[in-house]
Motif scaffolding. Sequence first.
Motif, mmCIF file in Angstrom:
data_model
loop_
_atom_site.group_PDB
_atom_site.id
_atom_site.type_symbol
_atom_site.label_atom_id
_atom_site.label_comp_id
_atom_site.label_asym_id
_atom_site.label_seq_id
_atom_site.Cartn_x
_atom_site.Cartn_y
_atom_site.Cartn_z
ATOM 1 N N GLU A 37 0.939 -1.208 -0.276
ATOM 2 C CA GLU A 37 0.038 0.025 0.028
ATOM 3 C C GLU A 37 0.927 1.218 -0.045
ATOM 4 O O GLU A 37 1.835 1.364 1.041
ATOM 5 N N VAL A 38 0.710 2.111 -1.276
ATOM 6 C CA VAL A 38 1.560 3.470 -1.087
ATOM 7 C C VAL A 38 0.840 4.541 -1.598
ATOM 8 O O VAL A 38 -0.119 4.212 -2.598
ATOM 9 N N ASN A 39 0.883 5.499 -1.039
ATOM 10 C CA ASN A 39 0.086 6.806 -1.274
ATOM 11 C C ASN A 39 0.725 7.558 -2.242
ATOM 12 O O ASN A 39 2.162 7.734 -2.069
ATOM 13 N N MET A 40 0.008 8.266 -3.308
ATOM 14 C CA MET A 40 0.628 9.050 -4.137
ATOM 15 C C MET A 40 -0.153 10.516 -3.783
ATOM 16 O O MET A 40 -1.282 10.743 -3.520
ATOM 17 N N ARG A 41 0.726 11.502 -3.316
ATOM 18 C CA ARG A 41 0.442 12.729 -2.636
ATOM 19 C C ARG A 41 0.513 14.053 -3.927
ATOM 20 O O ARG A 41 1.214 13.702 -4.742
ATOM 21 N N GLU A 51 -3.648 11.788 -3.375
ATOM 22 C CA GLU A 51 -4.444 11.581 -4.727
ATOM 23 C C GLU A 51 -4.743 10.286 -5.041
ATOM 24 O O GLU A 51 -5.884 9.889 -5.560
ATOM 25 N N TRP A 52 -3.937 9.284 -4.768
ATOM 26 C CA TRP A 52 -4.165 8.022 -5.128
ATOM 27 C C TRP A 52 -3.528 6.844 -4.270
ATOM 28 O O TRP A 52 -2.502 7.186 -3.615
ATOM 29 N N VAL A 53 -4.210 5.813 -3.897
ATOM 30 C CA VAL A 53 -3.615 4.841 -3.015
ATOM 31 C C VAL A 53 -3.186 3.282 -3.777
ATOM 32 O O VAL A 53 -4.340 2.948 -4.359
ATOM 33 N N TYR A 54 -1.903 3.118 -3.971
ATOM 34 C CA TYR A 54 -1.769 2.228 -4.868
ATOM 35 C C TYR A 54 -1.871 0.527 -3.994
ATOM 36 O O TYR A 54 -1.121 0.907 -2.867
ATOM 37 N N GLY A 78 -0.603 7.487 -16.631
ATOM 38 C CA GLY A 78 -0.341 8.950 -16.646
ATOM 39 C C GLY A 78 -0.593 9.857 -15.476
ATOM 40 O O GLY A 78 -0.256 11.120 -15.592
ATOM 41 N N ALA A 79 -1.085 9.244 -14.473
ATOM 42 C CA ALA A 79 -1.438 10.089 -13.038
ATOM 43 C C ALA A 79 0.095 10.490 -12.738
ATOM 44 O O ALA A 79 0.901 9.328 -12.640
ATOM 45 N N ARG A 80 0.321 11.656 -12.155
ATOM 46 C CA ARG A 80 1.411 12.183 -11.615
ATOM 47 C C ARG A 80 1.373 12.573 -10.290
ATOM 48 O O ARG A 80 0.263 13.223 -9.590
ATOM 49 N N GLY A 81 2.144 12.390 -9.350
ATOM 50 C CA GLY A 81 2.158 12.674 -7.923
ATOM 51 C C GLY A 81 3.609 12.442 -7.137
ATOM 52 O O GLY A 81 4.306 11.908 -7.911
#
Length: 156
Positions: A37-41, A51-54, A78-81
């Motif tokens: 579990e990793v967060n994209m901020r 923004e997203w949780v992988y 293509g999501a960036r964070g």
Amino acid sequence: MKISTLLCTVLLACLSAAPAAADEVKTPYWASIRAGEVNMRAGPGEDYKIEWVYHRPQLPMKVLRMMEGWRLVEDPDGARGWMLARFLTRQRSALVKGQGLADMREKGSADSRLLWRVEKGVVALIDDCEDGWCQVKIGERSGYIRQDRLWGAGEP
């Protein structure tokens, strides 16, 4: 006296070389997610919005920038964070892309024996890419998939 001066000089040179080695990493480069579990901020800090949780270890990411323990990344859609660097690894992986099933072959050629057909979205670990083919491993299965069917292969 000269020996102690020489030792101090060598010690200072060694200490100043360590940060320079860390700066040698050039962006962009490929990485993959290390954790379950990793967060994209939205920004490089834990105060920024998630923004997203992988939830997909080994998912390939393109690292675009580095900032004090944080990495600006781009995912296969293509999501960036921003992600904490400790949740990324330099282990190469790729995501199967394109229309239809991708052929996994015994060797890196179109006339090689077909081993499996792989669905779009499957993550593969990359060993090496040469002449338009990548040697990959998916679970316990190994083979070759055309490089143009993989996001995360080739130059970032």
